[in-house]
Design a protein around this motif. Structure first.
Motif, mmCIF file in Angstrom:
data_model
loop_
_atom_site.group_PDB
_atom_site.id
_atom_site.type_symbol
_atom_site.label_atom_id
_atom_site.label_comp_id
_atom_site.label_asym_id
_atom_site.label_seq_id
_atom_site.Cartn_x
_atom_site.Cartn_y
_atom_site.Cartn_z
ATOM 1 N N GLU A 133 0.837 -1.220 0.000
ATOM 2 C CA GLU A 133 0.000 0.000 0.000
ATOM 3 C C GLU A 133 0.867 1.264 0.000
ATOM 4 O O GLU A 133 0.394 2.353 -0.321
ATOM 5 N N MET A 134 2.166 1.113 0.330
ATOM 6 C CA MET A 134 3.044 2.291 0.292
ATOM 7 C C MET A 134 3.157 2.805 -1.149
ATOM 8 O O MET A 134 3.419 3.983 -1.385
ATOM 9 N N LYS A 135 2.902 1.900 -2.119
ATOM 10 C CA LYS A 135 2.973 2.326 -3.536
ATOM 11 C C LYS A 135 1.843 3.303 -3.844
ATOM 12 O O LYS A 135 2.019 4.254 -4.604
ATOM 13 N N ASN A 136 0.674 3.094 -3.210
ATOM 14 C CA ASN A 136 -0.448 4.018 -3.459
ATOM 15 C C ASN A 136 -0.055 5.426 -3.006
ATOM 16 O O ASN A 136 -0.428 6.410 -3.600
ATOM 17 N N ILE B 203 3.141 6.767 -2.710
ATOM 18 C CA ILE B 203 4.164 7.401 -3.552
ATOM 19 C C ILE B 203 3.585 7.724 -4.928
ATOM 20 O O ILE B 203 3.996 8.701 -5.565
ATOM 21 N N ASP B 204 2.556 6.967 -5.356
ATOM 22 C CA ASP B 204 1.938 7.252 -6.672
ATOM 23 C C ASP B 204 1.270 8.620 -6.689
ATOM 24 O O ASP B 204 1.062 9.210 -7.736
ATOM 25 N N GLY B 205 0.965 9.142 -5.506
ATOM 26 C CA GLY B 205 0.309 10.458 -5.442
ATOM 27 C C GLY B 205 1.249 11.604 -5.782
ATOM 28 O O GLY B 205 0.835 12.731 -6.009
ATOM 29 N N TYR B 206 2.569 11.322 -5.866
ATOM 30 C CA TYR B 206 3.526 12.414 -6.104
ATOM 31 C C TYR B 206 3.671 12.718 -7.588
ATOM 32 O O TYR B 206 3.717 11.812 -8.403
ATOM 33 N N PRO B 207 3.829 14.008 -7.941
ATOM 34 C CA PRO B 207 4.156 14.330 -9.328
ATOM 35 C C PRO B 207 5.631 14.013 -9.567
ATOM 36 O O PRO B 207 6.428 14.001 -8.607
ATOM 37 N N LYS B 208 6.021 13.788 -10.794
ATOM 38 C CA LYS B 208 7.419 13.487 -11.141
ATOM 39 C C LYS B 208 8.316 14.660 -10.719
ATOM 40 O O LYS B 208 9.483 14.506 -10.429
ATOM 41 N N SER B 209 7.689 15.858 -10.660
ATOM 42 C CA SER B 209 8.472 17.082 -10.373
ATOM 43 C C SER B 209 8.800 17.223 -8.882
ATOM 44 O O SER B 209 9.490 18.146 -8.484
ATOM 45 N N ALA B 210 8.288 16.310 -8.047
ATOM 46 C CA ALA B 210 8.533 16.439 -6.599
ATOM 47 C C ALA B 210 10.033 16.321 -6.315
ATOM 48 O O ALA B 210 10.783 15.692 -7.073
ATOM 49 N N HIS B 211 10.504 16.946 -5.219
ATOM 50 C CA HIS B 211 11.924 16.791 -4.825
ATOM 51 C C HIS B 211 12.049 15.499 -4.011
ATOM 52 O O HIS B 211 11.233 15.258 -3.107
ATOM 53 N N PRO B 212 13.050 14.688 -4.296
ATOM 54 C CA PRO B 212 13.187 13.409 -3.583
ATOM 55 C C PRO B 212 13.213 13.546 -2.059
ATOM 56 O O PRO B 212 12.729 12.675 -1.345
ATOM 57 N N MET B 213 13.749 14.675 -1.551
ATOM 58 C CA MET B 213 13.777 14.842 -0.087
ATOM 59 C C MET B 213 12.369 14.991 0.478
ATOM 60 O O MET B 213 12.058 14.495 1.556
ATOM 61 N N GLY B 214 11.488 15.646 -0.274
ATOM 62 C CA GLY B 214 10.098 15.789 0.183
ATOM 63 C C GLY B 214 9.402 14.438 0.196
ATOM 64 O O GLY B 214 8.677 14.098 1.141
ATOM 65 N N ILE B 215 9.692 13.624 -0.814
ATOM 66 C CA ILE B 215 9.096 12.277 -0.878
ATOM 67 C C ILE B 215 9.637 11.438 0.279
ATOM 68 O O ILE B 215 8.885 10.793 1.009
ATOM 69 N N LEU B 216 10.965 11.502 0.492
ATOM 70 C CA LEU B 216 11.587 10.664 1.528
ATOM 71 C C LEU B 216 11.059 11.027 2.910
ATOM 72 O O LEU B 216 10.715 10.158 3.715
ATOM 73 N N SER C 89 8.167 12.439 3.809
ATOM 74 C CA SER C 89 6.768 12.063 4.070
ATOM 75 C C SER C 89 6.567 10.550 3.997
ATOM 76 O O SER C 89 5.803 9.987 4.789
ATOM 77 N N MET C 90 7.296 9.881 3.111
ATOM 78 C CA MET C 90 7.126 8.423 3.036
ATOM 79 C C MET C 90 7.669 7.756 4.306
ATOM 80 O O MET C 90 7.158 6.736 4.753
ATOM 81 N N THR C 91 8.698 8.371 4.913
ATOM 82 C CA THR C 91 9.240 7.814 6.168
ATOM 83 C C THR C 91 8.179 7.922 7.261
ATOM 84 O O THR C 91 7.975 7.002 8.047
ATOM 85 N N CYS C 92 7.460 9.054 7.242
ATOM 86 C CA CYS C 92 6.390 9.208 8.238
ATOM 87 C C CYS C 92 5.235 8.268 7.913
ATOM 88 O O CYS C 92 4.599 7.708 8.800
ATOM 89 N N ALA C 93 5.007 8.027 6.635
ATOM 90 C CA ALA C 93 3.905 7.137 6.218
ATOM 91 C C ALA C 93 4.127 5.715 6.727
ATOM 92 O O ALA C 93 3.179 4.946 6.916
ATOM 93 N N LEU C 94 5.384 5.361 7.025
ATOM 94 C CA LEU C 94 5.671 4.007 7.539
ATOM 95 C C LEU C 94 4.902 3.753 8.832
ATOM 96 O O LEU C 94 4.575 2.618 9.162
#
Ligand code: SDX
Length: 392
Positions: free
Chosen positions: A81-84, A86-99, A101-106
């Motif tokens: 379900e973590m894929k759902n 990360i799929d919400g992010y646009p390609k233009s997102a900065h990897p640090m922003g993804i990292l 929030s995804m760490t918190c999503a854990l």
């Protein structure tokens, strides 16, 4: 409470805690983890072993090391379900922003607080984040490059897997380059911990409210992102490329850095603690030379960096303000030689700093440190009567 409050913005002269993890001597340019010099660790150890040392306080025996590595491998899978998310992010997102929030999503799939009084639960929380953080980092890279998400390959080592998950494409077998692994392993060792820097202080203060380990690490990622901190490694490469496009005119950029009216700073220079050479910068500069020799390649930007360093260190402005190259000055040149895109440089810093964040959070919680809550000096309006809207 009427007690004496001393203002110390930026905590330049404040000791926030007692710690046994890392020792810095800014005047002598000394860095040690649990009593071992960074020079010895960079030469003789590897990143996973240094992670164990920083977190648990002792160099592991062979059995302890193998158990740590095996326990981490038990947790490299992420809930599908973590894929759902990360799929919400646009390609233009900065990897640090993804990292971040995804760490918190854990926490959606793991207990929000790691019970530090239960050694088994604490250990499980530590090996879980050690396992899943590099996967999330690789996913952030894939997502921002329109590539499929890779899983860890548990037949590979910890650092091999980072490169494998970032660069493996489904249509080919990814060939591990031992030269690249060695360079990245040493770079990660050199980022493992650095006492109470901005992002580590963030992890400690967030954890001091009994927020969980994953949420605290997520906050540390956000703090690291800033260009005055971990974001500097990306800013250094952008600065060096600007100088390269400007005919290599380092003197022009040094003049800009010295100009009080110009907000430009020489990125990768200066440090709150080191008023002498950052020992890590020395080791990274040497590692960069060795890497290019091993790879049989070169990067014109390295020559520009060395020229910039030489001219700056001969300039009295930098000497007087004790500004020397720091950990971020040369690291990006190595990441680039490994094919890592510039937007991922600070993510690599975060992977290296993860064991330090974990160790400092663990120490703070085991020491039962009070919740971080500084005071202030109020300089606002004195008491005044409320005025209704129709009278304003
Ligand atoms: C990291 O804390 C850590 O340990 C961090 C770190 C870690 O491992 O966690 O080591 C990693 O963050 C390294 C630093 C990466 N940041 C950069 O390279 C960005 C550029 N450097 C700076 O912005 C600055 O040097 C800091 C942020 C690193 C330190 O800032 P301080 O200690 O608050 O010092 P300051 O900003 O008050 O500067 C002191 C003086 C100022 O001049 P005056 O106002 O006294 O006249 O030095 C000048 C600054 O203008 N100065 C610089 C400069 N850095 C400081 N002038 C030009 N170029 C620079 N890079």
């Amino acid at each position: 409470t009427g007690g004496l409050i001393t203002l110390d913005s930026g905590f330049k002269n404040t000791g926030a805690c007692e710690s046994k993890i890392t020792f810095l001597d800014g005047e002598k340019g000394i860095l040690r983890h649990r009593g071992y010099s960074i020079e010895d660790l960079a030469k003789g150890s590897n990143f996973l072993e240094v992670s164990y040392l920083v977190i648990f306080g002792e160099l592991p025996t062979k059995a302890q090391y193998e158990k740590f590595e095996k326990d981490i491998k038990r947790h490299t899978l992420l809930n599908e379900e973590m894929k759902n998310i990360i799929d919400g992010y646009p390609k233009s997102a900065h990897p640090m922003g993804i990292l971040s929030s995804m760490t918190c999503a854990l926490t959606a799939f793991n207990p929000i607080t790691v019970n530090v009084n239960d050694p088994v639960a604490l250990y499980e929380g530590i090996v879980k984040i050690m396992a899943k953080f590099p996967v999330l980092a690789a996913w952030a890279h894939s997502k921002t490059h329109g590539m499929p998400l890779n899983y860890a390959d548990n037949s590979l080592g910890y650092v091999e897997n980072i490169l494998n998950m970032m660069f493996k494409i489904p249509t080919e077998t990814y060939k591990i380059n031992p030269i690249a692994v060695k360079a990245l392993d040493e770079l990660l060792i050199l980022h493992a911990d650095h006492e109470q820097n901005c992002s580590t202080s963030t992890v400690r203060i967030v954890g001091s409210s009994e927020a969980g380990l994953f949420a605290s690490i997520s906050a540390g990622v956000s703090a690291l992102w800033g260009r005055l901190h971990g974001g500097a490694n990306q800013a250094v490469l952008e600065m060096l490329e600007a100088i390269q496009n400007d005919g290599g005119d380092v003197e022009k950029y040094i003049a800009k850095a010295k100009d009080k009216d110009d907000p430009f700073r020489l990125m990768g220079f200066g440090h709150r603690v080191y008023k002498n050479f950052d020992p890590r910068a020395r080791l990274i500069k040497k590692a960069a030379d060795e890497l290019f020799e091993d790879l049989g390649t070169s990067d014109p930007v390295l020559a520009i960096a060395k020229h910039l360093e030489k001219v700056a260190l001969e300039d009295e402005y930098f000497a007087e303000k004790k500004l020397y190259p720091n950990v971020d000055f040369y690291s990006g040149i190595i990441y680039r030689a490994l094919g890592i895109p510039v937007q991922m440089f600070t993510v690599m810093f975060a992977i290296g700093r993860l064991p330090g964040w974990i160790a400092q959070w663990r120490e703070m919680r085991l020491n039962k440190e009070p919740i971080g809550r500084p005071r202030q000096l109020y300089i606002g309006e004195p008491l005044r009567p409320f005025v209704p809207m129709d009278k304003r």
